[in-house]
Design an enzyme around this catalytic site. Structure first.
Site, short mmCIF file in Angstrom:
data_model
loop_
_atom_site.label_atom_id
_atom_site.label_comp_id
_atom_site.label_asym_id
_atom_site.label_seq_id
_atom_site.Cartn_x
_atom_site.Cartn_y
_atom_site.Cartn_z
N SER A 141 38.34 34.29 41.52
CA SER A 141 38.67 34.21 39.94
C SER A 141 38.53 32.79 39.49
CB SER A 141 40.06 34.84 39.51
OG SER A 141 40.19 34.59 38.40
N TYR A 154 49.17 34.82 40.59
CA TYR A 154 47.68 35.24 40.48
C TYR A 154 46.92 34.10 40.95
CZ TYR A 154 43.43 37.16 39.12
OH TYR A 154 41.91 37.55 39.14
N1 LIG Z 1 38.89 41.41 35.29
C1 LIG Z 1 38.72 40.19 35.29
O1 LIG Z 1 38.56 39.40 34.27
C2 LIG Z 1 38.67 39.49 36.66
C3 LIG Z 1 38.17 38.11 36.51
C4 LIG Z 1 38.22 37.44 37.84
C5 LIG Z 1 38.54 38.05 38.88
N2 LIG Z 1 38.65 39.33 39.01
C6 LIG Z 1 38.79 39.89 40.16
O2 LIG Z 1 38.31 40.95 40.48
C7 LIG Z 1 38.68 41.89 41.35
C8 LIG Z 1 38.29 43.25 40.93
O3 LIG Z 1 39.30 43.33 39.67
P1 LIG Z 1 39.14 44.14 38.53
O4 LIG Z 1 38.88 43.38 37.32
O5 LIG Z 1 37.83 44.90 38.68
O6 LIG Z 1 40.40 45.10 38.28
P2 LIG Z 1 40.61 46.63 38.60
O7 LIG Z 1 39.67 47.48 37.65
O8 LIG Z 1 42.23 46.87 38.35
O9 LIG Z 1 40.30 46.76 40.21
C9 LIG Z 1 41.19 46.33 41.14
C10 LIG Z 1 41.07 47.17 42.46
O10 LIG Z 1 41.65 46.88 43.36
C11 LIG Z 1 42.48 47.82 43.93
N3 LIG Z 1 43.72 47.58 44.58
C12 LIG Z 1 45.01 47.29 44.11
N4 LIG Z 1 46.00 47.06 45.23
C13 LIG Z 1 45.20 47.52 46.08
C14 LIG Z 1 45.61 47.82 47.69
N5 LIG Z 1 46.93 47.23 47.91
N6 LIG Z 1 44.50 48.05 48.37
C15 LIG Z 1 43.55 48.30 48.09
N7 LIG Z 1 43.05 48.16 46.82
C16 LIG Z 1 43.77 47.68 45.89
C17 LIG Z 1 42.54 48.85 42.62
O11 LIG Z 1 43.03 50.17 43.14
P3 LIG Z 1 43.88 51.23 42.31
O12 LIG Z 1 43.17 51.71 41.06
O13 LIG Z 1 44.27 52.15 43.42
O14 LIG Z 1 45.17 50.48 41.92
C18 LIG Z 1 41.37 48.72 42.06
O15 LIG Z 1 40.33 49.46 42.69
C19 LIG Z 1 40.15 41.55 41.45
O16 LIG Z 1 40.43 40.71 43.07
C20 LIG Z 1 40.26 40.39 40.54
O17 LIG Z 1 41.19 39.42 40.87
C21 LIG Z 1 38.67 40.06 37.77
#
Ligand SMILES: NC(=O)c1ccc[n+]([C@@H]2O[C@H](COP(=O)([O-])OP(=O)(O)OC[C@H]3O[C@@H](n4cnc5c(N)ncnc54)[C@H](OP(=O)(O)O)[C@@H]3O)[C@@H](O)[C@H]2O)c1
Length: 299
Positions: A141, A154
């Protein structure tokens, strides 16, 4: 973009929503056999409904060693000697709070999911990746490059993941197994609403003294996260970069996704820390906090 060509098998963690879901469906439509990590059957069923290929959900909690072992055994028995063409370490959570009072358990949970869990998953799937000279894509990120207030846990977990990915890339070079970092900026996914829900509960549980000190700032941070959720780009933008990283002849070591992330990296290179701090605090609505650092060679 349905393809009939079979391009190998990929494991993606955290596929229920957001970036993981977008990656799973895109790679599935490109002809990969996708093993999509979810934490419950309902999310797996929803993914199958949205897919056009042979997508297989696997129950994979990155903090649960048994779940990781069972997933790796299942994938190994499905792919056999062909091995894995890719692993996308995507699962993640956001823990917020003032560092002065952050609970050790919350900090542990943040690192358990975003760092230790990714390492454990990588270790479990490496034998399969080696069979097919596969690739590892780690989703970090921009927060790991440019920290923001009240999201210290985070940002620290993502910074650690970047550094760890650099080490892994060099360690796996003799095996011809690329490790690629994908660093998204602001993406519109449910991560922000999930974070707000948990943070509101945690703020509610804070002692009055802590709430008096930090409550208003935390409220502003949560409001800013709602703003970010609305203004973020579609997760398909990250999925396309992941697909490129997995398929291009020679991948780059890292990819930045989103103009905001690129801008922040430029800012970090050209601006002194105190100006960058001011811009970040102003975005959140905390710019009235005092400036008490001198500019200098290092900041
Ligand atoms: N959105 C942004 O702006 C952004 C920016 C930079 C980086 N990221 C990174 O991108 C990645 C995906 O995030 P996202 O934005 O797509 O968020 P998201 O929609 O909340 O997806 C996160 C995923 O991680 C899963 N998860 C959480 N705890 C877990 C565990 N203990 N074991 C296995 N899976 C788990 C969640 O499953 P559940 O649904 O079961 O909770 C969900 O499928 C993350 O690493 C995040 O830090 C996001």
């Amino acid at each position: 973009m349905k393809s009939d060509q079979h391009r190998g098998s990929i494991v993606i963690t955290g596929s229920s929503t957001g970036i993981g879901r977008a990656c799973s469906l895109l790679l599935d439509s490109m002809g990969f056999t996708v093993f999509a990590g979810v934490r419950n059957q309902a999310d797996g069923d929803a993914l199958i409904k949205g897919s056009s290929g042979p997508l297989t959900p696997i129950i994979l909690d990155v903090t649960d060693d048994d779940s990781i072992r069972r997933s790796a055994e299942f994938v190994a028995s499905s792919v056999g000697e062909k091995g894995l063409a890719g692993l996308v370490n995507n699962a993640g959570i956001v823990v917020t709070g003032p560092l002065e009072f952050i609970r050790k358990d919350d900090l542990w949970e943040q690192f358990h999911v975003n760092l230790m869990g990714q390492v454990a998953v990588t270790q479990a799937f490496l034998p399969l990746l080696k069979k097919c000279k596969g690739r590892i894509v780690n989703i970090t990120s921009i927060g790991g490059r440019q920290s923001v207030p009240f999201m210290g846990p985070y940002c620290a977990s993502k910074a650690a993941m970047e550094v760890l990915s650099d080490s892994l890339r060099m360690e796996l070079r003799p095996f011809d197994l690329p490790v690629i970092i994908v660093t998204p900026g602001n993406i519109s996914t449910p991560i922000w609403s999930k974070t707000r829900k948990i943070s509101e509960q945690r703020t509610h549980e804070l002692a009055t003294k802590v709430r008096n000190l930090y409550g208003a700032s935390l409220d502003l941070v949560l409001k800013a996260s709602a703003k970010m959720e609305k203004s973020g780009i579609d997760p398909i933008a990250v999925a396309r970069v992941v697909a490129h990283a997995l398929t291009t002849g020679k991948p780059k070591t890292r990819y930045i996704v989103g103009w905001d992330a690129r801008l922040q990296i430029v800012m970090s290179k050209v601006l002194p820390d105190w100006i960058r701090d001011y811009i970040v605090l102003r975005f959140i609505g905390l710019a009235s906090s005092r400036k008490n650092y001198k500019g200098g060679a290092d900041g």
